[in-house]
Every structure is written in C-alpha cells, then in structure tokens.
Write a protein that holds these residues in place. Structure first.
Motif, PDB file in Angstrom:
ATOM      1  N   ARG A   1       0.781  -1.248  -0.014  1.00  0.00           N
ATOM      2  CA  ARG A   1       0.222  -0.012   0.010  1.00  0.00           C
ATOM      3  C   ARG A   1       0.785   1.265  -0.002  1.00  0.00           C
ATOM      4  O   ARG A   1       0.775   2.050  -0.992  1.00  0.00           O
ATOM      5  N   ASP A   2       1.738   1.099   0.777  1.00  0.00           N
ATOM      6  CA  ASP A   2       2.907   2.258   0.622  1.00  0.00           C
ATOM      7  C   ASP A   2       3.449   2.414  -0.642  1.00  0.00           C
ATOM      8  O   ASP A   2       3.634   3.772  -1.045  1.00  0.00           O
ATOM      9  N   LEU A   3       3.860   1.493  -0.992  1.00  0.00           N
ATOM     10  CA  LEU A   3       4.575   1.473  -2.194  1.00  0.00           C
ATOM     11  C   LEU A   3       3.477   2.069  -3.510  1.00  0.00           C
ATOM     12  O   LEU A   3       3.953   3.173  -4.275  1.00  0.00           O
ATOM     13  N   LEU A   4       2.344   1.701  -3.502  1.00  0.00           N
ATOM     14  CA  LEU A   4       1.563   2.085  -4.500  1.00  0.00           C
ATOM     15  C   LEU A   4       1.133   3.774  -4.341  1.00  0.00           C
ATOM     16  O   LEU A   4       1.029   4.555  -5.357  1.00  0.00           O
ATOM     17  N   ALA A   5       1.148   4.118  -3.046  1.00  0.00           N
ATOM     18  CA  ALA A   5       0.633   5.638  -2.679  1.00  0.00           C
ATOM     19  C   ALA A   5       1.944   6.265  -3.341  1.00  0.00           C
ATOM     20  O   ALA A   5       1.797   7.431  -3.583  1.00  0.00           O
ATOM     21  N   ALA A   6       3.357   5.990  -3.094  1.00  0.00           N
ATOM     22  CA  ALA A   6       4.516   6.588  -3.249  1.00  0.00           C
ATOM     23  C   ALA A   6       4.531   6.526  -4.976  1.00  0.00           C
ATOM     24  O   ALA A   6       5.115   7.859  -5.434  1.00  0.00           O
ATOM     25  N   ILE A   7       4.315   5.718  -5.697  1.00  0.00           N
ATOM     26  CA  ILE A   7       4.683   5.716  -7.110  1.00  0.00           C
ATOM     27  C   ILE A   7       3.511   6.458  -7.963  1.00  0.00           C
ATOM     28  O   ILE A   7       3.730   7.015  -8.880  1.00  0.00           O
ATOM     29  N   ALA A   8       2.370   6.637  -7.274  1.00  0.00           N
ATOM     30  CA  ALA A   8       1.160   7.312  -7.917  1.00  0.00           C
ATOM     31  C   ALA A   8       1.285   8.748  -7.754  1.00  0.00           C
ATOM     32  O   ALA A   8       0.581   9.489  -8.479  1.00  0.00           O
ATOM     33  N   ASP A   9       2.149   9.150  -6.690  1.00  0.00           N
ATOM     34  CA  ASP A   9       2.091  10.492  -6.480  1.00  0.00           C
ATOM     35  C   ASP A   9       3.499  11.167  -6.367  1.00  0.00           C
ATOM     36  O   ASP A   9       4.339  10.858  -5.574  1.00  0.00           O
ATOM     37  N   PRO A  10       3.735  11.926  -7.710  1.00  0.00           N
ATOM     38  CA  PRO A  10       5.103  12.267  -7.867  1.00  0.00           C
ATOM     39  C   PRO A  10       5.697  13.439  -6.997  1.00  0.00           C
ATOM     40  O   PRO A  10       6.822  13.517  -6.545  1.00  0.00           O
ATOM     41  N   ASP A  11       4.749  13.795  -6.093  1.00  0.00           N
ATOM     42  CA  ASP A  11       4.914  14.841  -4.816  1.00  0.00           C
ATOM     43  C   ASP A  11       5.165  13.926  -3.610  1.00  0.00           C
ATOM     44  O   ASP A  11       5.533  14.633  -2.716  1.00  0.00           O
ATOM     45  N   HIS A  12       4.852  12.763  -3.557  1.00  0.00           N
ATOM     46  CA  HIS A  12       5.170  12.023  -2.536  1.00  0.00           C
ATOM     47  C   HIS A  12       6.893  11.871  -1.906  1.00  0.00           C
ATOM     48  O   HIS A  12       7.607  11.749  -3.061  1.00  0.00           O
ATOM     49  N   PRO A  13       7.113  12.080  -0.874  1.00  0.00           N
ATOM     50  CA  PRO A  13       8.303  11.973  -0.419  1.00  0.00           C
ATOM     51  C   PRO A  13       9.203  10.811  -0.599  1.00  0.00           C
ATOM     52  O   PRO A  13      10.334  10.966  -1.032  1.00  0.00           O
ATOM     53  N   GLU A  14       8.678   9.782  -0.885  1.00  0.00           N
ATOM     54  CA  GLU A  14       9.414   8.312  -1.376  1.00  0.00           C
ATOM     55  C   GLU A  14       9.073   8.180  -2.760  1.00  0.00           C
ATOM     56  O   GLU A  14       9.507   7.046  -3.066  1.00  0.00           O
ATOM     57  N   HIS A  15       8.607   9.083  -3.554  1.00  0.00           N
ATOM     58  CA  HIS A  15       8.257   8.644  -4.612  1.00  0.00           C
ATOM     59  C   HIS A  15       9.589   8.175  -5.541  1.00  0.00           C
ATOM     60  O   HIS A  15       9.654   7.220  -6.366  1.00  0.00           O
ATOM     61  N   THR A  16      10.347   9.007  -5.717  1.00  0.00           N
ATOM     62  CA  THR A  16      11.820   8.714  -6.418  1.00  0.00           C
ATOM     63  C   THR A  16      12.567   7.516  -5.957  1.00  0.00           C
ATOM     64  O   THR A  16      12.880   6.783  -6.497  1.00  0.00           O
ATOM     65  N   THR A  17      12.549   7.445  -4.425  1.00  0.00           N
ATOM     66  CA  THR A  17      13.235   6.331  -3.845  1.00  0.00           C
ATOM     67  C   THR A  17      12.637   4.993  -4.238  1.00  0.00           C
ATOM     68  O   THR A  17      12.970   3.884  -4.679  1.00  0.00           O
ATOM     69  N   MET A  18      11.121   5.055  -4.136  1.00  0.00           N
ATOM     70  CA  MET A  18      10.554   3.674  -4.412  1.00  0.00           C
ATOM     71  C   MET A  18      10.609   3.362  -5.888  1.00  0.00           C
ATOM     72  O   MET A  18      10.597   2.185  -6.290  1.00  0.00           O
ATOM     73  N   ARG A  19      10.462   4.314  -6.796  1.00  0.00           N
ATOM     74  CA  ARG A  19      10.863   4.118  -8.275  1.00  0.00           C
ATOM     75  C   ARG A  19      12.186   3.510  -8.501  1.00  0.00           C
ATOM     76  O   ARG A  19      12.259   2.461  -9.273  1.00  0.00           O
TER      77      ARG A  19
END
Length: 181
Positions: free
Chosen positions: A138-156
C-alpha cells in the motif's frame, strides 16, 4: 483414463483491489509443482519459503532442522487434497507473509488438445517481492502514484523497472506456465 484438471482461483489476501488468477492444473501435480504454478501465475520470484495449509495440515519443503512441522509437498498430489468447493491456503515469504486463498472451483477431464497448466483469467499485477507485505505494498502504491510523495523517487528506484499495478495478461502467463513444465 483421462487426466483430471483442477480449476483453482488464487487470490492474494490483504490487497485491494484484489490480485487474483484462475488456473487449470493437472490433478496429478504434486504440491511442489502447484507451488511453482502459484509462483509463476501470481508473478512472485520464488525467493522465499512457502507452505500449503489444507485443513490444518501443512505441506512444504521439509525442514532439515525439524523446526517447521510440515509434510513433504513432494509426496502429495493436488487431486488428493483439492476437492471441488474446497479451499487450500498458501503462504509465501514468512517475512512479508503473503497469504493466498486457493479455491477449487471445478474439476473436469483434460482436453487432449489443450496445454496445462494454463491461466485463463486474472486481474492486477502481483506485488513485488520484498515490498513489506500488504502494508508495504500500500505504501509503495501511494508513493509511485504521487510524484509529490516524499518517497516517490526512492520507490521508483527501488523497483528498478516500470510497474503498472493494474496490468495482467493471462495469455502471457499461460505461456510462462507451459515453459515451467
């Protein structure tokens, strides 16, 4: 005597929307081969331990140290434990703890012109291995779906590949399943 085919609906617990597959498996497959079908059909990497639970009896790879009380999955055929309308449980990765329901939807004689095992239907991509179970997914999906999420780049970067959680292709999966046998 015609081979019996078992139709299983495999669904992953704890993930919404549901990740599921419908597979056709020869009843003569032992549970170690069913494990491989589940791994391929779902999209797991087969990097962790697993266990089947059938009415409170656990089957898996015997533990040489005797810490896990499991019966050898090599000794049990699917058609011996899978009755129409019945249910098996399959747990993969004792750290992330991915639980699967395997519902026996049907059993019928094999079509001599068909190749088995086969995947006839399903929805959604399987979570990546080592993502941290349902909560981590769930955390991964939230992060990769939102470019403004603080973990977006890290998770990608952690994924290391494009990932579309809505994508699943049963025909491609059937091809992969046939290669496993």
């Amino acid at each position: 005597m015609a081979r019996t085919i078992i139709q299983l609906r495999i669904s992953l617990d704890g993930v919404e929307p549901t990740v599921w597959r419908r597979v056709l498996i020869p009843g003569g497959f032992t549970l170690d081969r069913v494990h491989r079908v589940v791994q391929f059909a779902m999209g797991w990497g087969d990097r962790h331990l697993h266990v089947f639970d059938v009415e409170g009896v656990q089957y898996g790879v015997p533990d040489p140290d005797g810490l896990l009380d499991v019966r050898d999955e090599l000794d049990v055929r699917l058609d011996a434990v899978a009755l129409k309308g019945g249910r098996l449980r399959y747990t993969y990765d004792f750290g992330d703890w991915w639980e699967h329901d395997l519902i026996v939807e049907d059993e019928f004689p094999a079509d001599l012109d068909a190749d088995y095992p086969a995947c006839t239907a399903g929805e959604r991509a399987c979570p990546p291995d080592d993502v941290g179970g349902p909560d981590g997914y769930r955390d991964l999906l939230a992060a990769i779906a939102d470019p403004d999420h603080p973990e977006h780049t890290t998770m990608r970067e952690w994924l290391g590949r494009p990932f579309n959680p809505a994508f699943f292709d049963p025909a491609r999966m059937s091809t992969l399943l046939r290669r496993m046998t």
